[in-house]
Scaffold this motif. Sequence first.
Motif, short mmCIF file in Angstrom:
data_model
loop_
_atom_site.label_atom_id
_atom_site.label_comp_id
_atom_site.label_asym_id
_atom_site.label_seq_id
_atom_site.Cartn_x
_atom_site.Cartn_y
_atom_site.Cartn_z
N UNK A 134 0.67 -1.15 0.25
CA UNK A 134 0.04 0.02 0.04
C UNK A 134 0.89 1.49 0.00
N UNK A 135 1.91 1.25 0.75
CA UNK A 135 2.95 2.28 0.75
C UNK A 135 3.53 2.48 -0.44
N UNK A 136 3.85 1.49 -1.29
CA UNK A 136 4.53 1.81 -2.60
C UNK A 136 3.44 2.15 -3.35
N UNK A 137 2.16 1.79 -3.56
CA UNK A 137 1.36 2.23 -4.42
C UNK A 137 1.10 3.67 -4.10
N UNK A 138 0.79 4.20 -2.76
CA UNK A 138 0.98 5.62 -2.29
C UNK A 138 2.00 6.33 -2.95
N UNK A 139 3.34 5.91 -2.95
CA UNK A 139 4.28 6.65 -3.31
C UNK A 139 4.38 6.78 -4.71
N UNK A 140 3.63 5.75 -5.50
CA UNK A 140 3.83 5.83 -6.94
C UNK A 140 2.83 6.85 -7.59
N UNK A 141 1.55 6.89 -6.85
CA UNK A 141 0.34 7.58 -7.37
C UNK A 141 0.56 9.00 -7.12
N UNK A 142 1.50 9.30 -6.09
CA UNK A 142 1.57 10.90 -5.68
C UNK A 142 2.89 11.20 -5.84
N UNK A 143 3.74 10.33 -6.81
CA UNK A 143 4.96 10.63 -7.07
C UNK A 143 5.70 11.27 -6.05
#
Length: 245
Positions: A134-143
């Motif tokens: 989930x953390x990785x996805x948050x980093x990816x989506x919000x750059x």
Amino acid sequence: MLRALFGDPPRVDSGPLQDAFHAIHKYMNSLTLIPSDKQTPYERRFVILSQSLVRAIDEMEQSQYAAVRFGQNVKQRYVDQMSREEKDDYHRHLYFYRNALIRLFAILDKLGYFMNERLALQTERIKSRFSYFTVLRKMHEHRLYTDLEQQLYELKMKYKDAVARLRNERNMEIHTINADLLDDLMKAAESKYGERVRIDTDSIGSHIADLEQGCEMTLRAVTIVFRYLIKHPAAAGSRPPHRQG
């Protein structure tokens, strides 16, 4: 510790395990160099979280080692051909395999929590109970921290298939039924009354191979994160995260 069960010499750290330990300890040293009277609760907190990761990694590696060693002792393909000792080793293999599996994802969850706190990602605003992924996805989506996120994303994709299988087993183990009991039920449903119960020794090898891949991915992820924090000591703090292009 567990190597003593087999009369094997103590572990000598090497490869991804050594890299992960070295990166964590180097990061911890950078915090403990601060005089104790000037350390903030924030800094002491991350020392404690780092120590927790070190212990968890050690326990994962030991469980993985024991699972492999006990699995090597399972030779017979049918339960009724097994000696009492071989049956015991089969169940010991399953015990340590499951233990390593659970600890692997516990480490990833610890790492995700650590990253969320250290980089002030505020993932809990999206999902109160979040995972490393989930953390990785948050980093990816919000750059956010794109150079770090890219390294972790590439690592995730490299080990994607093995980790997906391990995650399914972990979820089964925790939420529904033990993997070996599920196998027993499947075999019982497929076999005729009175048919001999067969142990799929090939599956032991494939499970161990997936576990090795999962452990390697976890260790490399830890190394990437802590090396990044060492290289970028001011990357974040208690303030809102900044963006990197």
